[in-house]
Design a protein around this motif. Sequence first.
Motif, PDB file in Angstrom:
ATOM      1  N   VAL A  59       0.855  -1.190   0.000  1.00 37.38           N
ATOM      2  CA  VAL A  59       0.000   0.000   0.000  1.00 37.38           C
ATOM      3  C   VAL A  59       0.892   1.240   0.000  1.00 37.38           C
ATOM      4  N   HIS A  61       0.705   5.383   0.498  1.00 34.51           N
ATOM      5  CA  HIS A  61      -0.088   6.520   0.971  1.00 34.51           C
ATOM      6  C   HIS A  61       0.738   7.799   0.969  1.00 34.51           C
ATOM      7  N   THR A  73      -4.161   7.761  -1.561  1.00 35.68           N
ATOM      8  CA  THR A  73      -3.684   6.408  -1.836  1.00 35.68           C
ATOM      9  C   THR A  73      -3.291   6.334  -3.302  1.00 35.68           C
ATOM     10  N   GLU A  74      -2.103   5.793  -3.559  1.00 36.75           N
ATOM     11  CA  GLU A  74      -1.654   5.586  -4.932  1.00 36.75           C
ATOM     12  C   GLU A  74      -1.658   4.093  -5.200  1.00 36.75           C
ATOM     13  N   LYS A  75      -2.294   3.707  -6.297  1.00 29.18           N
ATOM     14  CA  LYS A  75      -2.321   2.293  -6.651  1.00 29.18           C
ATOM     15  C   LYS A  75      -0.922   1.875  -7.091  1.00 29.18           C
ATOM     16  N   VAL A  76      -0.480   0.719  -6.617  1.00 23.64           N
ATOM     17  CA  VAL A  76       0.858   0.227  -6.927  1.00 23.64           C
ATOM     18  C   VAL A  76       1.042   0.107  -8.438  1.00 23.64           C
ATOM     19  N   GLU A  78      -0.317   1.807 -10.832  1.00 23.62           N
ATOM     20  CA  GLU A  78      -0.154   3.138 -11.429  1.00 23.62           C
ATOM     21  C   GLU A  78       1.226   3.713 -11.114  1.00 23.62           C
TER      22      GLU A  78
END
Length: 153
Positions: A59, A61, A73-76, A78
């Motif tokens: 995860v 953040h 939150t940044e998607k892995v 992306e």
Amino acid sequence: MKKTVLSLLLLLTAGSTAAAAQTSASETAAVKKTITTFFDGMRRGDSTMVRGTLAPGAVLHTINTRTGVQLGTEKVAEFLKAVGTPHKEVYDERISFEQVLIDANLASVWTPYQFYVGPKFSHCGYNSFQLVKLAEGWRIVHIIDTRRKDGCK
């Protein structure tokens, strides 16, 4: 007899303390290597290298304070795409290891940083990493960071 038993206990305790210190130093180095590899991968634009440092389900953040305190939150996937997509400038996050805490298979690491896009300063802050020791070694399971443009070293 009491002196012999006491001396033996002291020797055993000293030996286990020395072994724990040695293990801790090697584990600390291994944890730092995982984080260093993460940022080396970013600088190289190598998403495979970065992915290799992440645990399944990792995860990412960011604490954003532009309009009050917000947790982003940044998607892995992306993040890895951004790292691996060819870009002219190097993404250069310069960190220092301020604190590394380890207990069994859990590590917590605190790193101040300055982020540059090519030669241009972008922002600074602190990273907090949580790592887990899996069969293949230390992997990052959570990163949370602060970001600001002022008050940077």
